[in-house]
Design a protein around this motif. Structure first.
Motif, short mmCIF file in Angstrom:
data_model
loop_
_atom_site.label_atom_id
_atom_site.label_comp_id
_atom_site.label_asym_id
_atom_site.label_seq_id
_atom_site.Cartn_x
_atom_site.Cartn_y
_atom_site.Cartn_z
N ARG A 1 7.91 40.84 44.31
CA ARG A 1 8.80 40.44 43.23
C ARG A 1 10.28 40.13 43.91
N ARG A 2 10.79 40.99 44.71
CA ARG A 2 12.02 40.82 45.31
C ARG A 2 12.05 39.59 46.23
N SER B 1 10.17 37.01 45.90
CA SER B 1 10.09 35.70 45.19
C SER B 1 11.54 35.68 44.67
N VAL B 2 12.03 36.51 44.12
CA VAL B 2 13.42 35.94 43.54
C VAL B 2 14.48 35.78 44.55
N GLN C 1 16.36 32.00 44.69
CA GLN C 1 17.84 32.05 44.65
C GLN C 1 18.35 31.07 45.77
N CYS D 1 5.63 33.25 36.07
CA CYS D 1 6.43 34.40 36.48
C CYS D 1 6.98 35.28 35.44
N SER E 1 9.37 37.68 35.98
CA SER E 1 10.83 37.98 36.51
C SER E 1 11.72 37.34 35.84
N ASP F 1 14.92 37.12 36.30
CA ASP F 1 15.76 36.56 37.54
C ASP F 1 15.41 35.18 38.00
N GLN F 2 13.84 35.48 38.49
CA GLN F 2 13.24 34.16 39.21
C GLN F 2 13.19 33.05 38.18
N HIS G 1 16.54 31.27 38.17
CA HIS G 1 16.81 30.33 39.34
C HIS G 1 15.87 29.19 39.46
#
Length: 320
Positions: free
Chosen positions: A243-244, A246-247, A251, A293, A295, A297-298, A301
C-alpha cells in the motif's frame, strides 16, 4: 549481537562528534573503493569502522550498520549546529558526500559483489539507513544541501556549465537508483519516491530538472530503454501488493508530471504525460486502478493525475 548490545552500541555512537562519523565513513568508502578496484575477496578487505585514538591505540570496532544507526540517531536528535558540522566541513559538503558515496558503493557492491554481503551486513538495511539519514536532513530544512548540483565542464573558454539541464545532483542520482535496484527493500523504495516527490515541488518546481536528470542517470546505469521504465514496472507489479509503495509511486508520478512550475511549462507536462503513457500508464489503466484501489490517498493522486491530463487534440481543435 543481541538487541541490548545493539542499543548500547547505538547510544554510544550517537554521542560521538561529527568528525568521528567523517572518519568512519571515509575509512569504509576507501576500503570499498579498494575492494571494487582490486576485485579482492572478503578475506583481503574487511569493511569495518575501526580507527585508532589519539594515542595510536585501536578503538572499539563497530560495524557499518552500527555507525549508520548512530548517525541516524544523531541527525535526528542533535542540534542544527551539529548537523551543519556533519554536512559542511571546511566549506565543502563533506558529510553528505561521504554518505552519498557510501550509498552508491553499497548499491554497486550488493549487485556486483555478492560475496561481500557478510562484511557489510544486509544490503537492504544499509540502504534503508542511508535513506533515513537523507530524509532527516531534508526534514530539518537542509534540503538545499541535497539538491546541490554537480557542475559539468563546459566547452573550452566557457568555464563550467551550471544550467539545470546540464547539471545533476549526486544525492538525487543515488536516491533515484534505489527505485530500480533489485536488492533494495520496498520500504526503501517508498522513502526514495517520497523524497523525490518532495524535491519536485520545492521552490515552485525549481529543482524539477534535477529529478528528471536523476532518472536519466538511472536509465544509463540500468541500461533501460526508456526513462522511468523501472518506476512504472514497480508501480504495475510490486506496488499493488504494498500500500505505501503504491501511494508513493502514484504521488511521485503526479508530482513529477504536474510540478508547480512558475510560470507553467505546458510543453514539458505534455511530453511527460506522453512518456508515461508510452510505458503503459494511459487513462484506461489508471481508471481501472482507481476503481480497484482501496487507499484514499492513492485514489486522490490518481484522480489528480487524470484531472490534469492535457488533451492536445482538443486544444488543437479549439485553436483551429
Amino acid at each position: 549481537m543481541d538487541d541490548c548490545s545493539a542499543k548500547t552500541a547505538t547510544t554510544a555512537i550517537a554521542g560521538m562528534p561529527p568528525n568521528w562519523f567523517h572518519k568512519r565513513l571515509l575509512s569504509v568508502n576507501t576500503l570499498m573503493q579498494a575492494f571494487i578496484d582490486s576485485n579482492c575477496d572478503d578475506k583481503q578487505v574487511k569493511l569495518n569502522c575501526r580507527n585508532v585514538d589519539k594515542n595510536g591505540n585501536p578503538e572499539r570496532e563497530y560495524t557499518v550498520l552500527q555507525v549508520l544507526r548512530g548517525l541516524e540517531s544523531s541527525l535526528r536528535t542533535k542540534s542544527d549546529s551539529w548537523v551543519t558540522s556533519f554536512l559542511i566541513f571546511k566549506g565543502e559538503q563533506h558529510g553528505l558526500n561521504l554518505l552519498v558515496r557510501f550509498l552508491t558503493f553499497r548499491l554497486y557492491v550488493s549487485t556486483k559483489k555478492q560475496q561481500q554481503q557478510r562484511q557489510l551486513g544486509s544490503a537492504g538495511e544499509g540502504v534503508h539507513l542511508c535513506l533515513l539519514c537523507l530524509r532527516i536532513i531534508m526534514g530539518r530544512q537542509f534540503e538545499q544541501v541535497l539538491v546541490a548540483k554537480k557542475k559539468k565542464p563546459g566547452k573550452e573558454g566557457q568555464g563550467e556549465v551550471t544550467s539545470s539541464s546540464q547539471a545533476s545532483s549526486p544525492a538525487l542520482n543515488a536516491i533515484a537508483l534505489i527505485i530500480a535496484h533489485p536488492n533494495a527493500l520496498l520500504s526503501a523504495k517508498s522513502i526514495a519516491l517520497e523524497l523525490l516527490a518532495t524535491v519536485c515541488v520545492m521552490n515552485s518546481g525549481a529543482h524539477h530538472q534535477l529529478v528528471l536528470a536523476a532518472f536519466e542517470h538511472v536509465q544509463r546505469e540500468m541500461a533501460e530503454e526508456r526513462r522511468f521504465q523501472s518506476l512504472v514496472q514497480l508501480f504495475t507489479t510490486s506496488a499493488p501488493f504494498h500500500r505505501r509503495l503504491s501511494v508513493s509511486c502514484m504521488q511521485f508520478i503526479n508530482f513529477v508530471v504536474n510540478s508547480p512550475f512558475n510560470p507553467p511549462d505546458l510543453n514539458l507536462r505534455v511530453c511527460l504525460q506522453v512518456e508515461f503513457r508510452q510505458l503503459g500508464l494511459d487513462q484506461a489503466y489508471l481508471k481501472k486502478r482507481l476503481q480497484n484501489c482501496s487507499s484514499a490517498d492513492q485514489q486522490g493522486h490518481i484522480q489528480a493525475y487524470l484531472d490534469n491530463i492535457i488533451d492536445v487534440g482538443a486544444l488543437l481543435g479549439q485553436s483551429g
